[in-house]
Design a protein around this motif. Sequence first.
Motif, mmCIF file in Angstrom:
data_model
loop_
_atom_site.group_PDB
_atom_site.id
_atom_site.type_symbol
_atom_site.label_atom_id
_atom_site.label_comp_id
_atom_site.label_asym_id
_atom_site.label_seq_id
_atom_site.Cartn_x
_atom_site.Cartn_y
_atom_site.Cartn_z
ATOM 1 N N ALA A 63 81.953 -16.151 7.739
ATOM 2 C CA ALA A 63 81.817 -17.728 6.686
ATOM 3 C C ALA A 63 80.901 -17.513 5.256
ATOM 4 C CB ALA A 63 80.555 -18.010 8.276
ATOM 5 N N ALA A 64 80.613 -15.791 6.181
ATOM 6 C CA ALA A 64 79.580 -15.235 5.057
ATOM 7 C C ALA A 64 80.128 -15.319 3.362
ATOM 8 C CB ALA A 64 79.185 -14.121 5.175
ATOM 9 N N SER A 65 81.854 -14.631 3.728
ATOM 10 C CA SER A 65 82.488 -14.329 2.521
ATOM 11 C C SER A 65 83.633 -15.227 2.067
ATOM 12 C CB SER A 65 83.385 -13.013 2.864
ATOM 13 O OG SER A 65 84.296 -13.592 4.256
ATOM 14 N N ILE A 66 83.972 -16.182 2.957
ATOM 15 C CA ILE A 66 84.822 -17.335 2.501
ATOM 16 C C ILE A 66 84.215 -18.324 1.314
ATOM 17 C CG2 ILE A 66 83.739 -19.735 3.816
ATOM 18 C CD1 ILE A 66 86.924 -19.616 4.918
ATOM 19 N N PHE A 67 82.963 -18.233 0.873
ATOM 20 C CA PHE A 67 82.328 -19.293 -0.070
ATOM 21 C C PHE A 67 83.039 -18.949 -1.497
ATOM 22 C CE2 PHE A 67 79.754 -18.251 -2.664
ATOM 23 C CZ PHE A 67 79.101 -19.332 -3.137
ATOM 24 N N PHE A 68 83.210 -17.082 -0.625
ATOM 25 C CA PHE A 68 83.219 -16.717 -1.903
ATOM 26 C C PHE A 68 84.857 -17.015 -2.881
ATOM 27 C CE2 PHE A 68 80.067 -14.355 -1.436
ATOM 28 C CZ PHE A 68 79.101 -14.002 -1.999
ATOM 29 N N LEU A 69 85.811 -17.087 -2.120
ATOM 30 C CA LEU A 69 87.509 -18.135 -1.822
ATOM 31 C C LEU A 69 87.432 -18.751 -3.272
ATOM 32 C CD1 LEU A 69 89.167 -16.718 1.235
ATOM 33 C CD2 LEU A 69 89.251 -15.046 -1.074
ATOM 34 N N VAL A 70 87.408 -20.103 -2.940
ATOM 35 C CA VAL A 70 86.877 -21.148 -3.923
ATOM 36 C C VAL A 70 86.241 -21.096 -4.592
ATOM 37 C CG1 VAL A 70 87.848 -22.410 -1.617
ATOM 38 C CG2 VAL A 70 85.129 -22.521 -2.288
ATOM 39 N N TYR A 71 85.387 -20.072 -4.426
ATOM 40 C CA TYR A 71 84.037 -19.587 -5.890
ATOM 41 C C TYR A 71 85.250 -19.510 -7.151
ATOM 42 C CZ TYR A 71 80.073 -17.497 -8.166
ATOM 43 O OH TYR A 71 78.979 -17.715 -9.049
ATOM 44 N N GLY A 263 79.378 -3.798 -2.428
ATOM 45 C CA GLY A 263 78.507 -3.061 -2.075
ATOM 46 C C GLY A 263 77.099 -3.876 -2.140
ATOM 47 N N LEU A 264 76.641 -5.068 -3.524
ATOM 48 C CA LEU A 264 75.694 -6.341 -3.189
ATOM 49 C C LEU A 264 75.764 -6.950 -2.266
ATOM 50 C CD1 LEU A 264 73.457 -7.121 -4.632
ATOM 51 C CD2 LEU A 264 75.053 -8.769 -5.691
ATOM 52 N N TYR A 265 76.869 -8.020 -1.733
ATOM 53 C CA TYR A 265 76.999 -9.268 -1.092
ATOM 54 C C TYR A 265 77.195 -8.288 0.279
ATOM 55 C CZ TYR A 265 77.608 -12.202 -4.598
ATOM 56 O OH TYR A 265 76.889 -12.484 -5.967
ATOM 57 N N GLY A 266 77.640 -6.536 0.934
ATOM 58 C CA GLY A 266 77.625 -6.480 1.695
ATOM 59 C C GLY A 266 76.044 -5.365 2.542
ATOM 60 N N PHE A 267 75.284 -5.584 1.343
ATOM 61 C CA PHE A 267 74.008 -5.271 2.032
ATOM 62 C C PHE A 267 73.636 -6.253 1.899
ATOM 63 C CE2 PHE A 267 69.835 -4.605 -0.117
ATOM 64 C CZ PHE A 267 69.207 -3.729 0.580
ATOM 65 N N THR A 268 73.609 -7.708 0.703
ATOM 66 C CA THR A 268 72.560 -8.860 0.617
ATOM 67 C C THR A 268 73.068 -9.788 2.192
ATOM 68 O OG1 THR A 268 72.697 -8.798 -1.363
ATOM 69 C CG2 THR A 268 72.299 -11.009 0.245
ATOM 70 N N PHE A 269 73.729 -9.803 2.476
ATOM 71 C CA PHE A 269 74.023 -10.749 3.912
ATOM 72 C C PHE A 269 74.026 -9.801 5.496
ATOM 73 C CE2 PHE A 269 77.662 -13.285 0.951
ATOM 74 C CZ PHE A 269 76.366 -14.473 0.851
ATOM 75 N N PHE A 270 74.313 -8.302 5.134
ATOM 76 C CA PHE A 270 74.095 -7.791 6.134
ATOM 77 C C PHE A 270 72.529 -6.829 7.072
ATOM 78 C CE2 PHE A 270 77.877 -8.682 6.802
ATOM 79 C CZ PHE A 270 78.720 -8.953 8.112
ATOM 80 N N LEU A 387 85.607 -11.434 -5.705
ATOM 81 C CA LEU A 387 85.806 -11.117 -4.826
ATOM 82 C C LEU A 387 85.483 -10.270 -3.937
ATOM 83 C CD1 LEU A 387 89.819 -10.663 -7.068
ATOM 84 C CD2 LEU A 387 89.253 -12.994 -5.257
ATOM 85 N N GLY A 388 85.227 -9.834 -4.922
ATOM 86 C CA GLY A 388 84.456 -8.206 -3.830
ATOM 87 C C GLY A 388 83.131 -8.595 -2.652
ATOM 88 N N GLY A 389 82.714 -10.200 -3.323
ATOM 89 C CA GLY A 389 81.911 -10.572 -2.929
ATOM 90 C C GLY A 389 82.501 -11.921 -1.338
ATOM 91 N N PHE A 390 83.743 -11.883 -1.376
ATOM 92 C CA PHE A 390 84.328 -11.508 -0.005
ATOM 93 C C PHE A 390 84.929 -10.622 1.137
ATOM 94 C CE2 PHE A 390 88.639 -11.919 2.252
ATOM 95 C CZ PHE A 390 88.786 -12.998 2.593
ATOM 96 N N LEU A 391 85.171 -9.761 -0.137
ATOM 97 C CA LEU A 391 85.548 -8.623 0.737
ATOM 98 C C LEU A 391 84.560 -7.705 1.664
ATOM 99 C CD1 LEU A 391 88.105 -7.460 -2.154
ATOM 100 C CD2 LEU A 391 88.714 -7.978 0.266
ATOM 101 N N GLY A 392 83.414 -7.048 0.875
ATOM 102 C CA GLY A 392 82.465 -6.886 0.905
ATOM 103 C C GLY A 392 81.735 -7.370 2.732
ATOM 104 N N PRO A 393 81.387 -8.405 2.812
ATOM 105 C CA PRO A 393 80.964 -8.939 4.557
ATOM 106 C C PRO A 393 82.154 -9.015 5.311
ATOM 107 C CG PRO A 393 79.925 -10.466 2.071
ATOM 108 C CD PRO A 393 81.284 -9.741 1.587
ATOM 109 N N TYR A 394 83.291 -9.447 4.786
ATOM 110 C CA TYR A 394 84.874 -9.455 5.830
ATOM 111 C C TYR A 394 85.146 -8.274 6.368
ATOM 112 C CZ TYR A 394 89.118 -11.185 7.353
ATOM 113 O OH TYR A 394 90.275 -10.525 8.059
#
Length: 447
Positions: A63-71, A263-270, A387-394
């Motif tokens: 849910a956190a990462s799917i945002f970035f695919l269409v972004y 790293g940024l989005y994995g840190f932020t979301f979790f 795409l890192g925003g997708f990969l990190g949280p996912y």
Amino acid sequence: MSAPAEVEGGDIGSRTVRKVSTRILPIVGLLYVFNYMDRANISYAQLGMQHELAITTATFGVAASIFFLVYVLFEIPSNMIMKRIGARIWLARIAISWGLVTVLTGFVQNVPQLYGARILLGIAEAGLFPGLLLYMTLWFRTRERGRAIAALALAQPVAMVLGSLTGGVILDHVQWFGLSGWRWVFILQGAPALLLGALTLLYLPNVPSQARFLSKQESEWLEREIRAEYHSEEPETLLGQLRILKNRKVLYLAVANLFAACGLYGFTFFLPQIISQLDPDYSATNIGVLGAIPFLIGAVGMLLVARNSDRTGERRGHVVVLMVLAAAGLAGTIAFRDQPVPALVCLSLVAIGVLGYMAPYWAMAARVLSREHTAVGLAAINSIAALGGFLGPYVIGINAGDGDVSVGLYFPIGCLIVCAVMLLAVRVPRDDGAERKRSAGSAPTAG
């Protein structure tokens, strides 16, 4: 460079830069504050909706990462549209649409609807950050742009501090009209974007010549100074602008930034989940207050890094050191996952690294782009990095157990190290200190 022009009231350069900074940066900063907060508020809402919607850690990662695919898909088209119709209308449209989607996310009833809301949010938000970067190139010269970008990037820790403090309190204390606290996190944090969109439409000028707060002499001086920093070029067609996507250096920098974004989005979301596992007795308010600490420290570090990078004109060394620092902080978080104080220290190091990195990185990336390629180039770099925003949280979500998120942090650690190694190999000329010194009389230097 010719001697600075003089008008009544003092030096035109200093006065113009001061006016632009005080009138443009607040609106731009607020846009990015609420944009980033509404993108990331799912991290706190998750503390409540995981029970109501039966969301696992892996489901949350999706849910956190799917945002970035269409972004990613809509990023470049959005920036090109903004360049054609102007920043005022387009940025206002982005703010109003993401605000509506965020508010409506508070009414989802199941996981598929949550996924749909995150997809719509990605479409709505696409283009804001590179659009703001493009907008900065119209208002700030290179020597002030590093500080201006730092002010823009400062919106991220501000957003997370504000989101952490309000998110925790809302979860614990707001259950109006029978709606759960996590629903009000989306509703109350999304509503301000609607007002901000209207403010942008009313008060944000497209270019200096349209700014009512600048005199004719000031706007002409600023546009002349900015034009002088770019090579004279004929405007290119759409296909001509898209050729920047073949530029190897642009692609290389974009891929490096992709690893940083993991790293940024994995840190932020979790981060809320990491803190919640430090002590099972923490309330949502406790988690929100503790979650704000790393971002407060990261904000201070970001400003100090930006100032030193602008003063020295050095970019590459700064970003490499900061990526290594962030990786070390995540490794420490894993090692001290049962000790709140050392873990918070390590999380603060992560925040300094991933936030302080942004200003010198974007100042470095902007040097490889011509003016005609700026819109597409900045959007391309940001899109690939998203795409890192997708990969990190996912990847963190599918690898972390519901009882221990920290085991999923090895992936962003590896990504941050890869980013550091890649950027270490980039040859970027140091900003010309002699030029900064010569221009000191016409405008404040970025140092």
